[in-house]
Design an enzyme around this catalytic site. Structure first.
Site, mmCIF file in Angstrom:
data_model
loop_
_atom_site.group_PDB
_atom_site.id
_atom_site.type_symbol
_atom_site.label_atom_id
_atom_site.label_comp_id
_atom_site.label_asym_id
_atom_site.label_seq_id
_atom_site.Cartn_x
_atom_site.Cartn_y
_atom_site.Cartn_z
ATOM 1 N N LYS A 69 0.668 -9.207 2.172
ATOM 2 C CA LYS A 69 0.704 -9.336 3.624
ATOM 3 C C LYS A 69 -0.714 -9.453 4.160
ATOM 4 C CE LYS A 69 2.881 -7.190 7.653
ATOM 5 N NZ LYS A 69 3.703 -6.047 8.125
ATOM 6 N N HIS A 121 13.271 -3.767 1.482
ATOM 7 C CA HIS A 121 12.031 -3.099 1.896
ATOM 8 C C HIS A 121 12.136 -1.581 1.749
ATOM 9 C CE1 HIS A 121 8.192 -4.410 3.436
ATOM 10 N NE2 HIS A 121 8.133 -3.374 4.236
ATOM 11 N N TYR A 126 3.998 8.058 5.286
ATOM 12 C CA TYR A 126 4.797 8.596 4.188
ATOM 13 C C TYR A 126 4.653 10.108 4.047
ATOM 14 C CZ TYR A 126 5.359 3.729 2.822
ATOM 15 O OH TYR A 126 5.673 2.382 2.814
ATOM 16 N N ARG A 176 6.836 -6.432 -2.087
ATOM 17 C CA ARG A 176 7.623 -7.135 -1.081
ATOM 18 C C ARG A 176 8.337 -8.300 -1.768
ATOM 19 N NH1 ARG A 176 2.436 -6.207 1.126
ATOM 20 N NH2 ARG A 176 2.429 -4.877 2.995
ATOM 21 N N ARG A 220 10.410 -0.227 -1.233
ATOM 22 C CA ARG A 220 8.970 -0.072 -1.028
ATOM 23 C C ARG A 220 8.667 1.260 -0.334
ATOM 24 N NH1 ARG A 220 4.298 -2.976 -0.648
ATOM 25 N NH2 ARG A 220 3.109 -2.875 1.290
ATOM 26 N N HIS A 231 -1.223 -1.245 1.938
ATOM 27 C CA HIS A 231 -1.100 -0.771 3.318
ATOM 28 C C HIS A 231 -2.466 -0.480 3.917
ATOM 29 C CE1 HIS A 231 3.162 -0.451 3.733
ATOM 30 N NE2 HIS A 231 3.333 0.555 2.932
#
Length: 327
Positions: free
Chosen positions: A200, A274, A308, A173, A277, A300
């Site tokens: 995050k 983003h 994905y 990020r 990513r 994640h």
């Protein structure tokens, strides 16, 4: 002579970004100027750790919402009355969908910004349902766009090249990219690791380096060591003054690479920072990497990593294109 900072920065690429005509910012109606100014102050608080793209988009969407409120006859005050707040959000959702013909993802993004605005007013989010989205993988660059991005990165300065490859091969990020210190990068003869100390939600993770990324980071470190005024900074990526690069400047670097590669830049276009990513996550999933590993590499949750494995829009088009044609 252009005044673009990239042309003045010996650290960065000398190839300027193409200048595109930009849309004029929606003006804030006079009666909402005070409440908007308070909101702008709130979302620029560095403690929020909002990246520059998110902050700019929130502010833009709130301005558009306030302009719509100013031009619309509504019962009650949506900035003080919860019931009026809900009606306004639902009517604005319908306006975006049916009048402005916005995509469902865009409509939902506007509602998210309005929810944030309402929270800071003390009202809380509106009860307005999100538009159901197609069950697709997150937006990612297709193979041709990936090649164009990497080729344009190859033509950039050592710093910008290293940043482009880090975003592409490590899926970082923007706030993670600019937060890297020198000791977060560990490189040996055959392998390397980047340490994300505060991702995050405060997540820590270690990202193994692709061989190409490792080589470009080594090149940048050699270049960095020759620059004046860098002895006192521990940041991996520096600006022209030898200080830590800002998230805004890093966003400009990556957007510039994409723009020069002929990839449309913008929240509703092919490229945002983003998207790189998401591109890494999608590539890993298509190559058979399990979702647990993808989740660990990208920081994640498992639920997010599973997205994905869903088909992309390109996958659906390819499936249709395979149908038999009788000519």
């Amino acid at each position: 002579m252009t005044s673009d900072i990239r042309d003045q920065d010996p650290v960065t690429s000398q190839r300027p970004t193409r200048r595109r005509p930009g849309a004029t910012a929606t003006p804030v109606p006079g009666r909402y100027a005070g409440v908007y100014a308070d909101y702008e102050t709130a979302v620029t608080d560095p403690l929020l750790r909002l990246d520059d793209d998110t902050r700019r988009n929130y502010l833009s969407r709130v301005r558009q919402y306030l302009a719509w409120l100013d031009a619309t006859n509504l019962d009650g005050d949506p900035l003080t009355d919860p019931a009026a707040r809900d009606w306004a959000a639902r009517d604005y959702r319908a306006h975006l969908l049916t009048v402005l013909k916005r995509k469902p993802t865009t409509v939902n993004a506007h509602l998210t910004a309005i929810d944030d605005f309402n929270r800071r007013l003390g009202l809380g989010p509106a009860t307005a349902k999100r538009t159901k989205l197609p069950n697709l993988a997150p937006r990612a660059l297709d193979q041709r766009a990936q090649v164009r991005f990497l080729r344009e990165a190859e033509l950039s300065s050592p710093r910008d090249r290293a940043m482009g490859y880090t975003a592409f091969y490590a899926g970082t990020r923007i706030h993670e990219l600019v937060a890297f210190d020198l000791d977060d990068l560990r490189i040996s003869a055959r392998k390397g690791v980047l340490i994300v100390r505060m991702g995050k939600s405060g997540k820590y993770r270690e990202v193994n380096l692709h061989a190409k990324l490792r080589a470009e980071l080594e090149t940048w470190l050699k270049e960095r060591a020759t620059l004046r005024g860098t002895d006192e900074s521990k940041a991996l990526f520096l600006n022209v003054r030898g200080r830590r690069l800002s998230a805004r400047a890093a966003t400009d670097v990556l957007n510039g690479i994409a723009d020069r590669a002929g990839i449309e830049v913008g929240r509703d276009e092919d490229f945002t920072t983003h998207v790189l990513r998401h591109t890494l996550g999608t590539k890993l999933a298509r190559e058979g990497v399990d979702v647990v590993t993808i989740a660990e590499l990208l920081g994640h949750s498992l639920e997010t990593a599973r997205r994905y494995t869903l088909p992309t829009d390109a996958d659906r088009q390819a499936a249709i294109d395979k149908l038999t044609v009788d000519e």
